[in-house]
Design a protein around this motif. Structure first.
Motif, PDB file in Angstrom:
ATOM      1  N   LEU A  24      -7.211  -6.072   8.000  1.00 17.30           N
ATOM      2  CA  LEU A  24      -8.598  -5.672   7.712  1.00 17.30           C
ATOM      3  C   LEU A  24      -8.642  -4.236   7.201  1.00 17.30           C
ATOM      4  O   LEU A  24      -9.322  -3.919   6.217  1.00 17.30           O
ATOM      5  CB  LEU A  24      -9.462  -5.814   8.966  1.00 17.30           C
ATOM      6  CG  LEU A  24     -10.925  -5.429   8.753  1.00 17.30           C
ATOM      7  CD1 LEU A  24     -11.702  -6.586   8.128  1.00 17.30           C
ATOM      8  CD2 LEU A  24     -11.601  -5.005  10.036  1.00 17.30           C
ATOM      9  N   MET A  25      -7.884  -3.358   7.877  1.00 19.81           N
ATOM     10  CA  MET A  25      -7.918  -1.940   7.494  1.00 19.81           C
ATOM     11  C   MET A  25      -7.238  -1.725   6.142  1.00 19.81           C
ATOM     12  O   MET A  25      -7.685  -0.894   5.341  1.00 19.81           O
ATOM     13  CB  MET A  25      -7.255  -1.081   8.581  1.00 19.81           C
ATOM     14  CG  MET A  25      -7.982  -1.132   9.913  1.00 19.81           C
ATOM     15  SD  MET A  25      -9.729  -0.631   9.782  1.00 19.81           S
ATOM     16  CE  MET A  25     -10.415  -1.306  11.288  1.00 19.81           C
ATOM     17  N   ILE A  26      -6.163  -2.468   5.874  1.00 25.27           N
ATOM     18  CA  ILE A  26      -5.494  -2.330   4.566  1.00 25.27           C
ATOM     19  C   ILE A  26      -6.461  -2.754   3.454  1.00 25.27           C
ATOM     20  O   ILE A  26      -6.669  -2.042   2.466  1.00 25.27           O
ATOM     21  CB  ILE A  26      -4.206  -3.192   4.502  1.00 25.27           C
ATOM     22  CG1 ILE A  26      -3.162  -2.704   5.517  1.00 25.27           C
ATOM     23  CG2 ILE A  26      -3.625  -3.185   3.083  1.00 25.27           C
ATOM     24  CD1 ILE A  26      -1.933  -3.606   5.653  1.00 25.27           C
ATOM     25  N   ILE A  27      -7.072  -3.911   3.630  1.00 24.16           N
ATOM     26  CA  ILE A  27      -7.910  -4.471   2.560  1.00 24.16           C
ATOM     27  C   ILE A  27      -9.191  -3.655   2.377  1.00 24.16           C
ATOM     28  O   ILE A  27      -9.594  -3.369   1.250  1.00 24.16           O
ATOM     29  CB  ILE A  27      -8.189  -5.967   2.841  1.00 24.16           C
ATOM     30  CG1 ILE A  27      -6.871  -6.734   2.696  1.00 24.16           C
ATOM     31  CG2 ILE A  27      -9.254  -6.526   1.909  1.00 24.16           C
ATOM     32  CD1 ILE A  27      -6.930  -8.172   3.147  1.00 24.16           C
ATOM     33  N   ASN A  28      -9.798  -3.253   3.498  1.00 23.37           N
ATOM     34  CA  ASN A  28     -10.994  -2.406   3.361  1.00 23.37           C
ATOM     35  C   ASN A  28     -10.643  -1.090   2.667  1.00 23.37           C
ATOM     36  O   ASN A  28     -11.390  -0.610   1.818  1.00 23.37           O
ATOM     37  CB  ASN A  28     -11.625  -2.129   4.727  1.00 23.37           C
ATOM     38  CG  ASN A  28     -12.525  -3.268   5.175  1.00 23.37           C
ATOM     39  OD1 ASN A  28     -12.479  -4.355   4.604  1.00 23.37           O
ATOM     40  ND2 ASN A  28     -13.322  -3.037   6.202  1.00 23.37           N
ATOM     41  N   PHE A  54       6.434  -2.397   4.475  1.00 23.60           N
ATOM     42  CA  PHE A  54       6.623  -3.697   3.835  1.00 23.60           C
ATOM     43  C   PHE A  54       5.313  -4.500   3.850  1.00 23.60           C
ATOM     44  O   PHE A  54       4.927  -5.130   2.862  1.00 23.60           O
ATOM     45  CB  PHE A  54       7.743  -4.474   4.543  1.00 23.60           C
ATOM     46  CG  PHE A  54       7.949  -5.836   3.948  1.00 23.60           C
ATOM     47  CD1 PHE A  54       8.614  -5.987   2.737  1.00 23.60           C
ATOM     48  CD2 PHE A  54       7.433  -6.967   4.559  1.00 23.60           C
ATOM     49  CE1 PHE A  54       8.770  -7.245   2.151  1.00 23.60           C
ATOM     50  CE2 PHE A  54       7.578  -8.222   3.987  1.00 23.60           C
ATOM     51  CZ  PHE A  54       8.246  -8.362   2.780  1.00 23.60           C
ATOM     52  N   THR A  55       4.625  -4.444   4.988  1.00 24.26           N
ATOM     53  CA  THR A  55       3.373  -5.203   5.137  1.00 24.26           C
ATOM     54  C   THR A  55       2.304  -4.678   4.174  1.00 24.26           C
ATOM     55  O   THR A  55       1.630  -5.463   3.493  1.00 24.26           O
ATOM     56  CB  THR A  55       2.872  -5.103   6.599  1.00 24.26           C
ATOM     57  OG1 THR A  55       3.912  -5.594   7.444  1.00 24.26           O
ATOM     58  CG2 THR A  55       1.608  -5.906   6.827  1.00 24.26           C
ATOM     59  N   ILE A  56       2.163  -3.360   4.111  1.00 23.34           N
ATOM     60  CA  ILE A  56       1.177  -2.777   3.188  1.00 23.34           C
ATOM     61  C   ILE A  56       1.528  -3.181   1.749  1.00 23.34           C
ATOM     62  O   ILE A  56       0.659  -3.605   0.977  1.00 23.34           O
ATOM     63  CB  ILE A  56       1.108  -1.240   3.352  1.00 23.34           C
ATOM     64  CG1 ILE A  56       0.553  -0.893   4.736  1.00 23.34           C
ATOM     65  CG2 ILE A  56       0.263  -0.609   2.252  1.00 23.34           C
ATOM     66  CD1 ILE A  56       0.625   0.583   5.102  1.00 23.34           C
ATOM     67  N   ASP A  57       2.813  -3.089   1.412  1.00 14.75           N
ATOM     68  CA  ASP A  57       3.234  -3.475   0.053  1.00 14.75           C
ATOM     69  C   ASP A  57       2.909  -4.944  -0.216  1.00 14.75           C
ATOM     70  O   ASP A  57       2.501  -5.308  -1.309  1.00 14.75           O
ATOM     71  CB  ASP A  57       4.751  -3.257  -0.137  1.00 14.75           C
ATOM     72  CG  ASP A  57       5.091  -1.779  -0.213  1.00 14.75           C
ATOM     73  OD1 ASP A  57       4.162  -0.965  -0.413  1.00 14.75           O
ATOM     74  OD2 ASP A  57       6.279  -1.435  -0.050  1.00 14.75           O
ATOM     75  N   TRP A  58       3.110  -5.768   0.801  1.00 19.48           N
ATOM     76  CA  TRP A  58       2.824  -7.205   0.617  1.00 19.48           C
ATOM     77  C   TRP A  58       1.346  -7.420   0.274  1.00 19.48           C
ATOM     78  O   TRP A  58       1.018  -8.180  -0.631  1.00 19.48           O
ATOM     79  CB  TRP A  58       3.201  -7.995   1.882  1.00 19.48           C
ATOM     80  CG  TRP A  58       3.085  -9.478   1.652  1.00 19.48           C
ATOM     81  CD1 TRP A  58       4.038 -10.313   1.156  1.00 19.48           C
ATOM     82  CD2 TRP A  58       1.907 -10.289   1.857  1.00 19.48           C
ATOM     83  NE1 TRP A  58       3.539 -11.596   1.041  1.00 19.48           N
ATOM     84  CE2 TRP A  58       2.239 -11.611   1.461  1.00 19.48           C
ATOM     85  CE3 TRP A  58       0.620 -10.038   2.323  1.00 19.48           C
ATOM     86  CZ2 TRP A  58       1.322 -12.676   1.537  1.00 19.48           C
ATOM     87  CZ3 TRP A  58      -0.295 -11.091   2.388  1.00 19.48           C
ATOM     88  CH2 TRP A  58       0.063 -12.394   1.996  1.00 19.48           C
ATOM     89  N   TYR A  59       0.459  -6.719   0.974  1.00 19.62           N
ATOM     90  CA  TYR A  59      -0.972  -6.890   0.679  1.00 19.62           C
ATOM     91  C   TYR A  59      -1.315  -6.318  -0.710  1.00 19.62           C
ATOM     92  O   TYR A  59      -2.166  -6.845  -1.416  1.00 19.62           O
ATOM     93  CB  TYR A  59      -1.845  -6.271   1.787  1.00 19.62           C
ATOM     94  CG  TYR A  59      -1.918  -7.191   3.009  1.00 19.62           C
ATOM     95  CD1 TYR A  59      -2.889  -8.184   3.105  1.00 19.62           C
ATOM     96  CD2 TYR A  59      -0.973  -7.108   4.028  1.00 19.62           C
ATOM     97  CE1 TYR A  59      -2.929  -9.050   4.190  1.00 19.62           C
ATOM     98  CE2 TYR A  59      -0.997  -7.971   5.123  1.00 19.62           C
ATOM     99  CZ  TYR A  59      -1.991  -8.946   5.185  1.00 19.62           C
ATOM    100  OH  TYR A  59      -2.017  -9.813   6.249  1.00 19.62           O
TER     101      TYR A  59
END
Ligand code: NAD
Ligand code: TYD
Length: 337
Positions: A194-198, A306-311
Motif C-alpha cells: 500500500l505504501m509503495i503504490i501510494n 527487490f520488493t520495491i523494484d518488483w512493484y
C-alpha cells in the motif's frame, strides 16, 4: 511423487509458494484449490500455470462435496492450507466471512483429510494468534494464545481445531506461525505494498495511531522455504514459529520506502488508529532453527529493495487491482474522505 492439495494458492503467500516450489522440486504435484476472492489472482501464477505438475481448481474450501471429490480424484494424502481471509482491517469491518473460511473451511479440510487418512496436514498460521507484546519479550511456541482481532481469533480457532484433530484422532497435523510477510504479489491493502503504490501515485500514506506499532518482517520466500521444510520434516502435533528477527516500527518502514522512491515525507498522514491495534509482534524462531536447520536467506535490506523494484516493474499488475474499489475503501475508512 506427492500429490499435494494447496489451498489459497492464488493469494500472496500461496502463489509465491507454488511458483517457488515448482522450480525447486520435481516430486510435488500441486492441486491448487482457490475461491478467487478479491485477494486471489491467477495472474500471480502465470509462470506456473502450464507446469506439468500443477492444476488449478476454482472452488471454496467450505464446500465439503467438492473437497471430498478432489481428495478422491487426485488421491490426496498431503494438504497445505493457506486459504484464509487475511486482512485485519476487513475483519474489523465484518467478521463473519473470517469465521466461515478460516474456521469452518479449515474444519471441512480437516474432516475430509481425516476420512481419507492423509499423511500430512500443514496448517499455515500466524504469530497474531499470540496477541500483543509489550516492549520486551518474544513469542515462543509455548506462549499462550491471546488473539485480539476477529482475524487472529479465527486463525487461533483453526489452530486449536487442527491440534485437537492430532490429539483426538492422531492425525498427522503440523502448524506454522509466521510473522508479517512482504514480497511480490502482495495485495495492496497490506502495509508495504500500500505504501509503495501510494508513494508512486503521490497519494497520502495513512499511518495508524502514532506509527510506533512494531511488526517483525520476513521475506515471503523465506517463509515458504520454512513451510516446505516443516511439511517434509516437522514433527506432527507440533507448532513451529517462523520469523527473521527483523522488528521495525511502521513509521520506519514507511520512511524507508519513501527514501527508496525519493519521495517526500510530506506524503505521510497520521490517521485514526485501528480498533484494538496490537502494539508489537516479535518471533522467537529458535525451534525451527535448531530442530530443522532453517534460517532466513534474505536480509531485509536486499529483499525490501527487490520488493520495491518488483512493484516498480509490475505496474500493470497493481494498476488493475487499484482500479477496483480498494482505494475508495481506504479513503473512506481511514482518511475520512
Ligand atoms: P491472501 O489474502 O493474499 O490470500 C488468501 C487466498 O485464499 C486468496 O487467493 C483467496 O482467494 C483464497 N481464499 C479465501 N477464501 C477462500 C475459500 N473459502 N476457499 C478457497 N480459497 C479461499 O493471504 P496471504 O497473505 O497469502 O496469507 C496466506 C495464509 O498465510 C493465511 O492463512 C494467513 O493467515 C497466513 N499468514 C499470512 C501472513 C502475512 O503476512 N500475509 C503472515 C502469517 C501467516
Ligand atoms: P498490515 O499489513 O495490515 O498487517 P497486520 O495488521 O496483520 O500486522 O499492517 C501492518 C501494520 O501497519 C499494522 O500495525 C497496521 C499498520 N498500517 C498502517 O499504519 N497503515 C495502513 O494503511 C495499513 C494497511 C497498516
Amino acid at each position: 511423487m506427492k500429490n499435494i492439495l494447496v489451498t489459497g494458492g492464488a493469494g500472496f503467500i500461496g502463489s509465491n509458494f507454488i511458483n517457488h516450489i515448482l522450480k525447486e522440486r520435481d516430486d510435488y504435484f500441486i492441486i491448487n484449490l482457490d475461491k478467487l476472492t478479491y485477494a486471489g489472482n491467477l495472474e500471480n501464477l502465470v509462470e506456473s500455470e502450464n507446469h506439468k505438475n500443477y492444476r488449478f481448481i476454482k472452488g471454496d474450501i467450505c464446500n465439503a462435496e467438492l473437497v471430498s471429490y478432489l481428495f478422491e480424484k487426485y488421491k490426496i494424502k498431503h494438504v497445505i492450507n493457506f486459504a484464509a481471509e487475511s486482512h485485519v482491517d476487513r475483519s474489523i469491518l465484518g467478521s463473519s466471512i473470517f469465521y466461515q473460511t478460516n474456521v469452518i473451511g479449515t474444519n471441512v479440510l480437516l474432516e475430509t483429510a481425516r476420512r481419507k487418512e492423509v499423511e500430512k496436514f500443514l496448517q499455515v498460521s500466524t504469530d497474531e494468534v499470540y496477541g500483543s507484546l509489550g516492549a520486551e519479550g518474544l513469542f515462543t511456541e509455548s506462549t499462550s494464545l491471546s488473539p485480539n482481532s476477529p482475524y487472529s481469533s479465527s486463525k487461533a480457532g483453526a489452530d486449536m481445531m487442527a491440534l485437537a484433530f492430532y490429539h483426538t484422532y492422531g492425525m498427522p497435523v503440523v502448524l506454522t506461525r509466521c510473522s508479517n510477510n512482504y514480497g511480490p504479489f502482495q495485495f495492496p491493502e497490506k502495509l508495504i505494498p500500500l505504501m509503495i503504490i501510494n508513494s508512486l501515485n503521490d497519494k497520502k500514506l495513512p499511518v495508524y495511531g502514532d506509527g510506533m506499532n512494531v511488526r517483525d518482517w520476513i521475506y515471503v520466500i523465506d517463509h515458504n522455504r520454512a513451510i516446505d521444510l516443516v511439511f517434509e520434516k516437522g514433527r506432527t502435533g507440533e507448532v513451529y514459529n517462523i520469523g527473521a528477527s527483523n522488528e521495525m516500527p511502521n513509521i520506519k518502514i514507511i520512511q524507508l520506502i519513501l527514501q527508496h522512491l525519493k519521495k517526500s515525507d510530506s506524503l505521510i498522514e497520521y490517521v485514526k488508529d485501528r480498533l484494538g491495534h496490537d502494539r508489537r509482534y516479535a518471533i522467537d524462531s529458535t525451534k525451527i532453527q535448531t530442530e530443522l536447520g532453517w534460517k532466513p536467506k534474505f536480509t531485509f535490506e536486499e529483499a525490501i529493495q527487490f520488493t520495491i523494484d518488483w512493484y516498480l516493474q509490475n505496474e500493470q499488475w497493481w494498476k488493475r487491482i487499484i482500479s477496483g474499489d480498494y482505494l475508495k475503501y481506504y479513503e473512506q475508512q481511514y482518511l475520512g474522505r
